[in-house]
Design a protein around this motif. Structure first.
Motif, short mmCIF file in Angstrom:
data_model
loop_
_atom_site.label_atom_id
_atom_site.label_comp_id
_atom_site.label_asym_id
_atom_site.label_seq_id
_atom_site.Cartn_x
_atom_site.Cartn_y
_atom_site.Cartn_z
N LYS A 42 0.83 -1.21 0.00
CA LYS A 42 0.00 0.00 0.00
C LYS A 42 0.86 1.26 0.00
O LYS A 42 1.96 1.26 0.56
N THR A 43 0.33 2.33 -0.61
CA THR A 43 0.97 3.64 -0.52
C THR A 43 0.27 4.41 0.59
O THR A 43 -0.95 4.58 0.57
N ALA A 44 1.07 4.87 1.57
CA ALA A 44 0.47 5.51 2.74
C ALA A 44 -0.12 6.87 2.38
O ALA A 44 0.41 7.60 1.54
N PHE A 45 -1.22 7.22 3.04
CA PHE A 45 -1.87 8.51 2.84
C PHE A 45 -1.52 9.45 4.00
O PHE A 45 -1.20 10.61 3.80
N ARG A 141 -11.22 6.90 3.45
CA ARG A 141 -10.41 7.87 2.68
C ARG A 141 -11.15 8.28 1.42
O ARG A 141 -11.16 9.46 1.05
N GLN A 142 -11.78 7.31 0.76
CA GLN A 142 -12.48 7.62 -0.48
C GLN A 142 -13.66 8.57 -0.22
O GLN A 142 -13.83 9.57 -0.92
N VAL A 143 -14.45 8.24 0.80
CA VAL A 143 -15.63 9.07 1.10
C VAL A 143 -15.20 10.49 1.50
O VAL A 143 -15.75 11.48 1.01
N ALA A 144 -14.17 10.56 2.37
CA ALA A 144 -13.70 11.89 2.81
C ALA A 144 -13.13 12.67 1.63
O ALA A 144 -13.39 13.88 1.49
N GLY A 145 -12.40 12.00 0.75
CA GLY A 145 -11.78 12.68 -0.39
C GLY A 145 -12.79 13.25 -1.36
O GLY A 145 -12.51 14.20 -2.08
N LEU A 146 -14.00 12.66 -1.36
CA LEU A 146 -15.05 13.15 -2.26
C LEU A 146 -16.04 14.04 -1.52
O LEU A 146 -17.14 14.30 -2.01
N GLY A 147 -15.65 14.44 -0.30
CA GLY A 147 -16.47 15.43 0.42
C GLY A 147 -17.55 14.83 1.30
O GLY A 147 -18.39 15.57 1.83
N LEU A 162 -8.99 14.60 7.90
CA LEU A 162 -9.32 14.21 6.53
C LEU A 162 -10.05 15.34 5.81
O LEU A 162 -9.83 15.58 4.62
N GLN A 163 -10.89 16.04 6.57
CA GLN A 163 -11.61 17.18 6.01
C GLN A 163 -10.61 18.25 5.54
O GLN A 163 -10.72 18.79 4.43
N SER A 164 -9.59 18.53 6.38
CA SER A 164 -8.62 19.56 6.02
C SER A 164 -7.79 19.13 4.81
O SER A 164 -7.49 19.93 3.93
N ARG A 165 -7.45 17.84 4.73
CA ARG A 165 -6.69 17.35 3.57
C ARG A 165 -7.54 17.44 2.31
O ARG A 165 -7.05 17.77 1.24
N SER A 166 -8.83 17.13 2.47
CA SER A 166 -9.73 17.17 1.33
C SER A 166 -9.88 18.60 0.83
O SER A 166 -9.85 18.87 -0.37
N ALA A 169 -6.69 19.73 -0.91
CA ALA A 169 -6.58 19.10 -2.23
C ALA A 169 -7.51 19.80 -3.22
O ALA A 169 -7.15 20.06 -4.36
N ALA A 170 -8.72 20.15 -2.73
CA ALA A 170 -9.68 20.83 -3.60
C ALA A 170 -9.15 22.20 -3.99
O ALA A 170 -9.25 22.62 -5.15
N ASN A 171 -8.49 22.90 -3.03
CA ASN A 171 -7.98 24.24 -3.30
C ASN A 171 -6.84 24.24 -4.32
O ASN A 171 -6.68 25.18 -5.07
#
Ligand code: PNS
Length: 175
Positions: A42-45, A141-147, A162-166, A169-171
């Motif tokens: 796995k690649t760590a997040f 991770r997937q759910v958080a990444g898509l908001g 996760l919210q702050s990373r999301s 990433a969006a910004n």
């Protein structure tokens, strides 16, 4: 002689399902070491230090609601070789893994047999509380990444992280 059990995993991030297994293992063994280990597949997040902190905070918080605090739980990481090398170093003879489905059984069985063959370390499989039976770090991770809202599945500080990373990433347009 005290029995030490290791609960290993990527914990990328820790979920309430992991926490359930950790708390229940702490009731069964004298000492429980929650070990953040690199999974070569796995690649760590999330950086390892953050993953350790999230688990330690969640364990401390879980202990507040219990008759006795979870003082027999140690949270740390391992990057110096095999998982069984850590077990040898601390004198642990047991690994504890949560099993949610047949897919987990198929994934965990070869590792359990290998770890026993390498070092005589036994693996105990624990069934999840049904409330957490379908939660996985990758889905979170997937759910958080898509908001999406992951607060029912992870500790509150993990949700915020996760919210702050999301958001960042969006910004930046990155995903
Ligand atoms: O949460 P994960 O990603 O399913 O955890 C898997 C993990 C980290 C426990 C597994 O990849 C592991 O044990 N890695 C350490 C390397 C090792 O000892 N490999 C041989 C085990 S058979």
């Amino acid at each position: 002689m005290s029995t030490i059990a290791v609960v290993p995993g990527s914990f990328d991030p820790v979920t309430l399902g992991h926490l359930d297994v950790i708390v229940r293992a702490a009731g069964l063994f004298d000492e429980v070491h929650v070990l953040v280990v690199h999974n070569p597949e796995k690649t760590a997040f999330i950086p390892v230090e953050h993953r350790v902190d999230f688990i330690a905070d969640a364990v401390a918080e879980a202990g507040v609601d219990l008759p006795s605090p979870l003082e027999n739980v140690v949270v740390t990481s391992w990057s110096e070789g095999l998982l069984v090398d850590y077990c040898s170093r601390v004198g642990a003879k047991v690994l504890v893994k949560g099993i949610r489905s047949q897919v987990d059984v198929a994934y965990e069985t070869p590792m359990a047999i290998m770890n026993r063959s390498l070092a005589g370390v036994e693996t105990v499989f624990m069934l999840p509380d049904p409330a957490h039976a379908l939660v996985s770090s990758s889905l979170v991770r997937q759910v958080a990444g898509l908001g999406g809202d992951v607060s029912p599945y992870v500790p509150a500080d993990v949700t915020a992280y996760l919210q702050s990373r999301s958001d960042s990433a969006a910004n930046t347009g990155a995903r």
